[in-house]
Structure formats: structure tokens, C-alpha cells
Design a protein around this motif. Sequence first.
Motif, PDB file in Angstrom:
ATOM      1  N   HIS A  12      52.180 109.819  99.275  1.00  0.00           N
ATOM      2  CA  HIS A  12      51.944 109.477 100.586  1.00  0.00           C
ATOM      3  C   HIS A  12      50.240 109.560 100.835  1.00  0.00           C
ATOM      4  O   HIS A  12      49.588 109.366 101.942  1.00  0.00           O
ATOM      5  N   THR A  13      49.746 109.579  99.485  1.00  0.00           N
ATOM      6  CA  THR A  13      48.401 109.672  99.752  1.00  0.00           C
ATOM      7  C   THR A  13      47.963 108.047  99.636  1.00  0.00           C
ATOM      8  O   THR A  13      48.602 107.224  98.958  1.00  0.00           O
ATOM      9  N   ASN A  14      46.899 107.898 100.676  1.00  0.00           N
ATOM     10  CA  ASN A  14      46.254 106.375 100.951  1.00  0.00           C
ATOM     11  C   ASN A  14      45.449 106.187  99.683  1.00  0.00           C
ATOM     12  O   ASN A  14      44.549 106.894  99.227  1.00  0.00           O
ATOM     13  N   THR A  15      45.785 104.867  99.146  1.00  0.00           N
ATOM     14  CA  THR A  15      44.957 104.350  97.838  1.00  0.00           C
ATOM     15  C   THR A  15      43.564 104.210  98.429  1.00  0.00           C
ATOM     16  O   THR A  15      42.549 104.382  97.545  1.00  0.00           O
ATOM     17  N   ILE A  16      43.301 103.732  99.706  1.00  0.00           N
ATOM     18  CA  ILE A  16      41.865 103.475 100.038  1.00  0.00           C
ATOM     19  C   ILE A  16      41.268 104.912 100.265  1.00  0.00           C
ATOM     20  O   ILE A  16      40.165 104.975 100.055  1.00  0.00           O
ATOM     21  N   THR A  17      41.856 105.772 100.744  1.00  0.00           N
ATOM     22  CA  THR A  17      41.298 107.191 100.802  1.00  0.00           C
ATOM     23  C   THR A  17      40.756 107.736  99.288  1.00  0.00           C
ATOM     24  O   THR A  17      39.665 108.137  99.137  1.00  0.00           O
ATOM     25  N   VAL A  18      41.435 107.524  98.183  1.00  0.00           N
ATOM     26  CA  VAL A  18      41.057 107.729  97.071  1.00  0.00           C
ATOM     27  C   VAL A  18      40.044 106.980  96.352  1.00  0.00           C
ATOM     28  O   VAL A  18      39.023 107.389  95.761  1.00  0.00           O
ATOM     29  N   CYS A  71      45.057  97.108  90.764  1.00  0.00           N
ATOM     30  CA  CYS A  71      46.056  97.088  90.137  1.00  0.00           C
ATOM     31  C   CYS A  71      46.657  98.603  89.746  1.00  0.00           C
ATOM     32  O   CYS A  71      47.713  99.040  89.870  1.00  0.00           O
ATOM     33  N   ASN A  72      45.606  99.104  89.025  1.00  0.00           N
ATOM     34  CA  ASN A  72      45.818 100.537  88.248  1.00  0.00           C
ATOM     35  C   ASN A  72      46.098 101.495  89.490  1.00  0.00           C
ATOM     36  O   ASN A  72      47.109 102.368  89.519  1.00  0.00           O
ATOM     37  N   LEU A  73      45.452 101.324  90.596  1.00  0.00           N
ATOM     38  CA  LEU A  73      45.662 102.249  91.866  1.00  0.00           C
ATOM     39  C   LEU A  73      46.951 102.181  92.384  1.00  0.00           C
ATOM     40  O   LEU A  73      47.674 102.867  92.634  1.00  0.00           O
ATOM     41  N   GLU A  74      47.210 100.857  92.597  1.00  0.00           N
ATOM     42  CA  GLU A  74      48.830 100.496  92.904  1.00  0.00           C
ATOM     43  C   GLU A  74      49.874 101.106  91.981  1.00  0.00           C
ATOM     44  O   GLU A  74      50.959 101.661  92.480  1.00  0.00           O
ATOM     45  N   ARG A  75      49.678 100.970  90.664  1.00  0.00           N
ATOM     46  CA  ARG A  75      50.493 101.492  89.678  1.00  0.00           C
ATOM     47  C   ARG A  75      50.659 103.175  90.020  1.00  0.00           C
ATOM     48  O   ARG A  75      51.790 103.484  89.740  1.00  0.00           O
ATOM     49  N   TYR A  76      49.636 103.699  89.947  1.00  0.00           N
ATOM     50  CA  TYR A  76      49.515 105.009  90.034  1.00  0.00           C
ATOM     51  C   TYR A  76      50.153 105.572  91.390  1.00  0.00           C
ATOM     52  O   TYR A  76      51.071 106.443  91.350  1.00  0.00           O
ATOM     53  N   HIS A  77      50.255 104.816  92.224  1.00  0.00           N
ATOM     54  CA  HIS A  77      50.686 105.123  93.631  1.00  0.00           C
ATOM     55  C   HIS A  77      52.255 104.963  93.592  1.00  0.00           C
ATOM     56  O   HIS A  77      52.967 105.896  94.102  1.00  0.00           O
ATOM     57  N   TRP A  78      52.661 103.763  92.770  1.00  0.00           N
ATOM     58  CA  TRP A  78      54.136 103.612  92.791  1.00  0.00           C
ATOM     59  C   TRP A  78      54.816 104.561  91.931  1.00  0.00           C
ATOM     60  O   TRP A  78      56.022 104.745  92.108  1.00  0.00           O
ATOM     61  N   SER A  79      54.043 104.804  90.790  1.00  0.00           N
ATOM     62  CA  SER A  79      54.548 105.965  90.069  1.00  0.00           C
ATOM     63  C   SER A  79      55.101 107.152  90.736  1.00  0.00           C
ATOM     64  O   SER A  79      55.960 107.956  90.070  1.00  0.00           O
ATOM     65  N   GLN A  80      54.377 107.459  91.787  1.00  0.00           N
ATOM     66  CA  GLN A  80      54.770 108.784  92.757  1.00  0.00           C
ATOM     67  C   GLN A  80      55.887 108.508  93.769  1.00  0.00           C
ATOM     68  O   GLN A  80      56.396 109.279  94.294  1.00  0.00           O
ATOM     69  N   SER A  81      56.670 107.158  93.659  1.00  0.00           N
ATOM     70  CA  SER A  81      57.756 107.003  94.693  1.00  0.00           C
ATOM     71  C   SER A  81      59.042 107.398  94.287  1.00  0.00           C
ATOM     72  O   SER A  81      59.169 107.591  92.890  1.00  0.00           O
ATOM     73  N   ALA A  82      60.055 107.382  95.104  1.00  0.00           N
ATOM     74  CA  ALA A  82      61.338 107.863  94.686  1.00  0.00           C
ATOM     75  C   ALA A  82      61.962 106.977  93.740  1.00  0.00           C
ATOM     76  O   ALA A  82      62.857 107.145  92.885  1.00  0.00           O
TER      77      ALA A  82
END
Length: 567
Positions: free
Chosen positions: A161-167, A122-133
Amino acid sequence: MMGCWILNESVSIILGLSWLGVNLYLFIDTFHWYEEEESFLYTRVILGSTLAWARASAVCLNFNCMLILLPISRNLISFVRGTSICCRGPWRRQLDKNLKFHKLVAYGIAINATIHTVAHLCNLERYHWSQSAEAEGLLAALAKLGNSPNESYLNPIRTFHTNTITVSLTTIAGVTGLIISLTLILIMTSSTEFIRQVSYELFWYTHHVFIIFFISLAIHGAGRIVRGQTPESRLLHNVTFCRDHYAQWQTAAQCPMPQFSGKEPSAWKWVLGPVVLYACERIIRFWRSQQEVVITKVVSHPCGVLELHMKKRNFKMAPGQYVLIQCPSISWLEWHPFTLTSAPQEDFFSVHIREAGDWTEALCKAFGAGEQALKEPWSLPRLAVDGPFGTALTDVFHYPVSVCIAAGIGVTPFASLLKSIWYKCESHTQLKLSKVYFYWICRDPRAFEWFADLLLSLETLMSEQGKAHFLSYHIFLTSWDENQAVHIALHWDANIDVITGLKQKTFYGRPDWNHEFRQMAYTHPSSNIGVFFCGPKALSKTLQKMCRLYSSADPRGVHFYYNKESF
């Protein structure tokens, strides 16, 4: 009639609740700290409460990983068992539940690891979403930190654009977390009773990936993926005031750009002590396993039972103990537990091994079991022996009355006990033990052959010394064919039993445990009676129920103390 059972169960419940209480305290305390701590205020803006869920479960995971190795440190448990000053009565009997506690802690690890993994996903998704427009305000400002010089980042995912799976697969935390999860799944799934019965070797091998688990756990936090505000930054940057003035962070003197750093890894601090202790345990076991073992006698019994007599320098044992045996020609890694069937007074130690799996079948074959001519001593495979280790059966002599119950090959630990009784009676040694009830339930009449000689010699000695009342044994045959039934019927009036050759006749069928326990409670109305069992789980539950049912609530009445052989 539940007095002693309540006492024993109360100790178990106290220990279980203590473990649960510590887990709850650590979880709640850590959760509250991460929800309130100012240094993680900006982190909570991005992650919300999942930060606290991840960190609280991590602390509980570390705590349980600290405990998981202690119950399987056999030398430690044997040492504590032998320290009567530190371990008496109901507390001493808790040592016999070491594997139950090991499993309980394992469940705690699995639960907290699951919570920790889900929270971080969930944290990874939240980190990812915080970079969205779509992210705006303080959340967007925090996510963009680190893009300019002299700024430290808070969000490890630098672009939308960073893939959370890659991270997950390119960071220390992600890789080690994946390894920890896979090893834990492998260990847990291969530890089920079904797997252990079908392939004990699979259970044995997969359990040893715990080494990879602990190494990954120790370095898991080195990635420092969850970051908080540094103490130096908090002195200059007041989060309570500056959080509402994020637009002026670069211009306002009272709100300089906040600086962040990852939390230092702490898992290694939790597990270092137990891991070092367990490493010492394995070193001691390795050193003992390298000592020469001389095989002095090999006997092949019916029903696929192999008897081995061995000698080893400075080997000292007590009745009811067990050893771990390795055969390098079969496997360099596998060690299997076997109870000792010899007595301390004998100049050798022995085990009886029944074919019940790939490893035992290979061992029996290597020693020529079932063949007409046994192999020469020089051609026998080398064995390594570690132990002996203590079990519940070592307490048999601590009760005035002991009840020994065996099912099938579970009779082996009682062979050592009965031999020891024979030697003590022959030397007129004074015993606290004044009465022994022995029950053996078996399906195959041929299984009685190797044990009948011991019972016959004990029966004869007790009769000669006028102690015929000391040992009451009851042998139950639960399976027979038509020819055997006819033979038994024709010789029923003989002076000796046609199955065992003993004066005491063999019973046919299964014991009526209600009758047996009722009779013992009536015969010994004010005694502490130790009940010792080695056999299947279903019968164990029945006997435990009988002990509970026929123990008196009156402290002056009869009390049955249940002890199960487990290794």
C-alpha cells in the motif's frame, strides 16, 4: 591533399574514442559485476537486470561528472598551453577544443543520467510489486524480510500500500535524484545555441546551478536504497545453497537469516578532486578580480562599439588572449569574455565591446557610449577583470606563414596581433613568422574606422622598412547602399581607398575561398600555414573545409592548420 588534416583529426578521434572506450569499459565491467556478484544475488531476484543497468550507468555518470569541470578550468588550460614540453603540435591544438569536449561530456552525463533514472523507476515498481499478493516463493520471502526482530530488510518499500511517489519524495536518494534531474534539465535546455543567442544571461545564471547538482550528487548515495548481502552474512549464509531452502531459513543452522546493508556512496570520491581543483580556480579568479582596475580612456566608435583602455598591477598578456570582465553595478554574477585589442608592448590593455545583448547594452550605456560628451573618469562604473587567458591565436607567431580571418567584430583579437607585429618590426625583432595574410569581412563601412588607423600605421612602417610583402591584407565589404556605391565608383581611381583610407583597395562582396587558398598553396608550396579565424560558425565550417582540401598528403608539401577562436 589531406595530410595535416588527417593528423589533426586523428588526434581528436583518438581522444574521443578514448573517452568513449573508458565509458564502455566502465559500463560493461560494472554491469557484468552486478550481474554475477553473489552479494547481490537476492537483490537481483527482486530487481532483475535493472539493478545492473542502474549501477553501470551510475559509474559512468560519476566518471563524466569527474571530467566535466576540467575543460572549463581556464587557468589550468592556460598553464598546460604554456607548458610546451607537455603539449606540442596536434596535441596542443586539442586545447582549443575544450568547449567541444565539455559539451561531449555533458551529453555523456545526460545519457547516463537518463538510463540511471529509468532503471531506478523500474526498480521502484519491482520493489512495490514484490510486496503484492501475486508475489510468491523466494521473491515474497525476500520482500517480507525485516518485518521480524533481528532481521534487516532488503526491500525499502515495506508494504504494497506504500506509494512509490511518496518513497521517491521522502528518501535521500529520491529527493537528491529529483534535484539532480531538474538541475540537469535546466542546464542542458538553457545551453542550446538558440537560448545563448537570445538571452546569454539566462544561460549564464542557469549554468551556475551546477553547484546544487554536485552537492546533490555527492549525497545521493547516502540513502543506500539499493542493498546487498553483508560480507559477514555471506560467510554464514551460502546463497547458492540457501536460495533453494528459503522456507528453512529460520530453522536450518546452515541457512541463518541473511543480513543486508546499503552500498557506501562513492560519487563524492569521483568528483572530489576536480571540484577542489575548480574551487581553487574560482578562488584565484576571485582574488584577481578584486585587484583594482583603472580605466584610462573611453572611446565610442560607430556601429555600437565601445573601446576601453585599462591598467592593472602586474597585468601581463600575449597577443590573442582574452579577459573576463564583470561590472558589479550591472550584475554581481555575470562575467563576459572579451579579446584584448592592445599589444603586450603597450602600457595599458584594451578591449572593444559591441552592443549585442542586455549586458553589453547596459555596459555601453553606463559608459556613455553614443552620447556627445563622454563621462568623467570618476563617474564611470567599476570594472573587475580576470585573466588573461590563452587561446588558439597565441600560436600565430609559431608558423612561418599565418592567415588571419575575421568577420565583423571578430577582428578584435587580430588588433592585438597586428599591433604586436608593428612593435616587433619597429624594434627589428627576429620572427619565425615571415608572412601574414589578413582578411576582414564586414557589413558596415563605419566598422572599419577604428581599425583603419592601425592598418595604416602598419602599412606605412612596413613600407619604410622595405617589408611591404610581409603583410597582405584584404578587406571585404558585403553590404552598401546606393549612395555609397556612387561615391565608391566616383573615387575608384584615387590613390587611397575611399572606405579605409589605405593604399590597398577594399573588395566588395565575399571572398572566393577556393581561389584564395589555391593561391596561398601555390605561393608557399612547402610551408606549414596556420589559419586563424574568429567569426560565425557557418564560415568556420567553410574555412575548415578549405584547410582540409588544400593541405597536401605529401609530408613535404603545404599544410594548413586550422585554429578557431573560442571561449
